[in-house]
Write an enzyme that holds these catalytic residues in place. Structure first.
Site, PDB file in Angstrom:
ATOM      1  N   HIS A  12      46.815 -14.877 -32.805  1.00  0.00           N
ATOM      2  CA  HIS A  12      46.159 -15.911 -32.001  1.00  0.00           C
ATOM      3  C   HIS A  12      45.236 -16.758 -32.879  1.00  0.00           C
ATOM      4  O   HIS A  12      45.068 -17.949 -32.655  1.00  0.00           O
ATOM      5  CB  HIS A  12      45.389 -15.260 -30.853  1.00  0.00           C
ATOM      6  CG  HIS A  12      44.874 -16.230 -29.847  1.00  0.00           C
ATOM      7  ND1 HIS A  12      45.698 -17.085 -29.143  1.00  0.00           N
ATOM      8  CD2 HIS A  12      43.620 -16.503 -29.428  1.00  0.00           C
ATOM      9  CE1 HIS A  12      44.973 -17.827 -28.324  1.00  0.00           C
ATOM     10  NE2 HIS A  12      43.707 -17.504 -28.490  1.00  0.00           N
ATOM     11  N   ASP A  52      47.548 -27.879 -25.371  1.00  0.00           N
ATOM     12  CA  ASP A  52      46.223 -28.252 -25.862  1.00  0.00           C
ATOM     13  C   ASP A  52      46.326 -28.665 -27.326  1.00  0.00           C
ATOM     14  O   ASP A  52      47.356 -28.473 -27.967  1.00  0.00           O
ATOM     15  CB  ASP A  52      45.205 -27.120 -25.678  1.00  0.00           C
ATOM     16  CG  ASP A  52      45.679 -25.795 -26.262  1.00  0.00           C
ATOM     17  OD1 ASP A  52      46.346 -25.800 -27.309  1.00  0.00           O
ATOM     18  OD2 ASP A  52      45.379 -24.753 -25.658  1.00  0.00           O
ATOM     19  N   LYS A  75      42.957 -31.643 -23.216  1.00  0.00           N
ATOM     20  CA  LYS A  75      42.245 -30.702 -22.356  1.00  0.00           C
ATOM     21  C   LYS A  75      40.865 -30.457 -22.946  1.00  0.00           C
ATOM     22  O   LYS A  75      40.721 -30.369 -24.167  1.00  0.00           O
ATOM     23  CB  LYS A  75      43.048 -29.400 -22.290  1.00  0.00           C
ATOM     24  CG  LYS A  75      42.423 -28.286 -21.521  1.00  0.00           C
ATOM     25  CD  LYS A  75      43.340 -27.080 -21.499  1.00  0.00           C
ATOM     26  CE  LYS A  75      43.032 -26.187 -22.676  1.00  0.00           C
ATOM     27  NZ  LYS A  75      43.724 -24.901 -22.619  1.00  0.00           N
ATOM     28  N   THR A 110      46.173 -21.498 -18.076  1.00  0.00           N
ATOM     29  CA  THR A 110      46.472 -22.699 -18.864  1.00  0.00           C
ATOM     30  C   THR A 110      47.902 -23.161 -18.618  1.00  0.00           C
ATOM     31  O   THR A 110      48.161 -24.341 -18.390  1.00  0.00           O
ATOM     32  CB  THR A 110      46.262 -22.430 -20.372  1.00  0.00           C
ATOM     33  OG1 THR A 110      44.880 -22.158 -20.602  1.00  0.00           O
ATOM     34  CG2 THR A 110      46.705 -23.608 -21.215  1.00  0.00           C
TER      35      THR A 110
END
Length: 193
Positions: A12, A52, A75, A110
């Site tokens: 991530h 995003d 966003k 999201t």
């Protein structure tokens, strides 16, 4: 625990590699998605969308490999970080099928918000692709109620049978086993990863 090397898939945050004191290799799952979408879809009227700004590189790589255009959702998070607001789509999605590309699906907030936002912007078929299907509560519920027609994920995280059932036939799981097997073989044979 005795490990002398770590293999990961799509961290991530790349900085996580710095927490290991042994060699660490981060493998990208993007090739698995390239192969899947090359065989399964992608008429000319398809656009790859980053939900995003942080995911632009991943989405751009997928779009370039598939020969498709890219769009990005603008966003912003609230100051306390609890809420996000989607303001704009940079790129054209009106009348197009879209592939929303992300690294993980945790609560699916999201992803489902992006799907609603893209539908309002005129997108047609909504397909989502993510490496890690964490699917914390209430992800399965949100996904089952969403307009996403296809959810493509890898098996880096096991998906409980109840969650699979709730999401239904729109869920497609790609295995990472051949990727890991090939890299492990290369490491043991002293070849390039």
């Amino acid at each position: 625990a005795g490990a002398d090397r770590v293999l990961t898939i799509d961290l991530h945050a790349g900085q996580i590699q710095g927490f290991f004191s042994i060699p660490t290799d981060e493998l990208p799952a993007r090739h698995l998605f390239f192969d899947y979408f090359s065989q399964q879809c992608c008429p000319e009227d398809t656009v790859v969308v980053s939900p995003d700004i942080g995911g632009v590189r991943r989405s751009r790589d997928l779009a370039e490999r598939l020969g498709l255009p890219l769009a990005i959702i603008e966003k912003r998070r609230s100051k306390d970080g609890d809420e996000t607001t989607m303001y704009n789509v940079i790129g054209n999605v009106a009348g197009k099928n879209v592939i929303i590309a992300d690294d993980e699906i945790d609560t699916a907030g999201t992803l489902t918000d992006a799907a609603r936002f893209l539908r309002k912007a005129g997108a047609q078929q909504l397909i989502a692709a993510a490496t890690h299907a964490v699917l914390s509560k209430p992800a399965a519920k949100r996904l089952s109620r969403s307009e996403i027609s296809q959810l493509v994920v890898t098996d880096t995280v096991p998906i409980a049978p109840k969650k699979r059932e709730r999401i239904g036939a729109r869920l497609h799981v790609i295995t990472v086993a051949p990727l890991l097997g090939d890299v492990i073989r290369r490491i043991h044979e002293g070849r390039s990863v």
